[in-house]
Design a protein around this motif. Structure first.
Motif, short mmCIF file in Angstrom:
data_model
loop_
_atom_site.label_atom_id
_atom_site.label_comp_id
_atom_site.label_asym_id
_atom_site.label_seq_id
_atom_site.Cartn_x
_atom_site.Cartn_y
_atom_site.Cartn_z
N VAL A 196 13.30 -12.89 34.49
CA VAL A 196 13.97 -13.39 33.30
C VAL A 196 13.82 -14.90 33.31
CG1 VAL A 196 16.14 -13.52 32.02
CG2 VAL A 196 15.62 -11.47 33.37
N THR A 197 13.30 -15.46 32.20
CA THR A 197 13.12 -16.90 32.10
C THR A 197 13.95 -17.43 30.93
OG1 THR A 197 11.14 -16.61 30.75
CG2 THR A 197 10.81 -16.93 33.10
N ASN A 198 14.36 -18.70 31.05
CA ASN A 198 15.13 -19.34 29.98
C ASN A 198 14.18 -20.00 28.98
OD1 ASN A 198 14.31 -21.76 31.18
ND2 ASN A 198 16.32 -22.18 32.08
N THR A 201 12.51 -19.65 35.72
CA THR A 201 12.98 -18.34 36.17
C THR A 201 14.45 -18.45 36.52
OG1 THR A 201 10.81 -17.73 36.99
CG2 THR A 201 12.68 -16.51 37.88
N VAL A 202 15.28 -17.63 35.86
CA VAL A 202 16.72 -17.68 36.09
C VAL A 202 17.22 -16.40 36.76
CG1 VAL A 202 17.22 -19.34 34.27
CG2 VAL A 202 17.18 -16.90 33.73
N LEU A 203 16.38 -15.36 36.79
CA LEU A 203 16.77 -14.10 37.43
C LEU A 203 15.52 -13.33 37.81
CD1 LEU A 203 19.19 -12.18 38.12
CD2 LEU A 203 18.88 -11.20 35.84
N ILE A 210 23.05 -8.55 33.88
CA ILE A 210 22.79 -9.93 33.44
C ILE A 210 24.08 -10.75 33.35
CG2 ILE A 210 20.60 -9.46 32.29
CD1 ILE A 210 23.65 -9.83 30.24
N LEU A 233 24.09 -14.56 33.81
CA LEU A 233 23.43 -15.44 32.85
C LEU A 233 24.40 -15.94 31.78
CD1 LEU A 233 20.13 -13.43 32.23
CD2 LEU A 233 20.48 -15.36 33.78
N TYR A 245 16.50 -15.55 26.17
CA TYR A 245 15.68 -15.43 27.36
C TYR A 245 14.44 -14.59 27.07
CZ TYR A 245 19.96 -16.99 29.61
OH TYR A 245 21.07 -17.73 29.96
N VAL A 272 21.54 -12.99 25.18
CA VAL A 272 22.77 -12.76 25.96
C VAL A 272 23.91 -13.42 25.20
CG1 VAL A 272 23.97 -13.20 28.13
CG2 VAL A 272 21.52 -12.66 28.14
#
Length: 114
Positions: free
Chosen positions: A65-67, A72-74, A90, A93, A98, A113
């Motif tokens: 998961v990218t912002n 990469t945030v997850l 999630i 987040l 995303y 989200v």
């Protein structure tokens, strides 16, 4: 995905800068390597389910998961059930937009989200 002109606005303190617009027109699964991903529910606040074709799962071991900045945030190990789906928690987040991908598959899906 929706067709249109997209740009990114980066704000730091009282300063803001906008990137050049990028035109997205008639985006299709074939342009994303032919491997389709589905996320539901979307928008989401706690648990989203990723469904992908078998070819996508075979080529990847990681869900990323990218912002909006491409960071990469997850990262979640890919472990789909027999029906090709995998739930993703999630809750870590913050609200925002995303992109979710199966690393190495060439397929991406937008996620909101709340």
């Amino acid at each position: 995905s929706f067709n249109g002109a997209y740009s990114v606005i980066v704000t730091q303190g009282t300063c803001a800068d906008t990137s050049a617009s990028q035109l997205i027109n008639s985006l299709s699964a074939s342009q994303l390597g032919g491997l389709r991903l589905v996320l539901y529910p979307n928008p989401v606040s706690k648990l989203v389910t990723l469904v992908a074709q078998p070819e996508a799962w075979r080529s990847s071991r990681t869900i990323i998961v990218t912002n909006a900045l491409g960071q990469t945030v997850l990262q979640v190990p890919a472990a789909p059930s027999a029906d090709g789906s995998q739930p993703i928690d999630i809750t870590v987040l913050p609200a925002g937009r995303y992109m979710v991908s199966l690393k190495g598959s060439g397929s991406y899906q937008a996620l909101v989200v709340q």
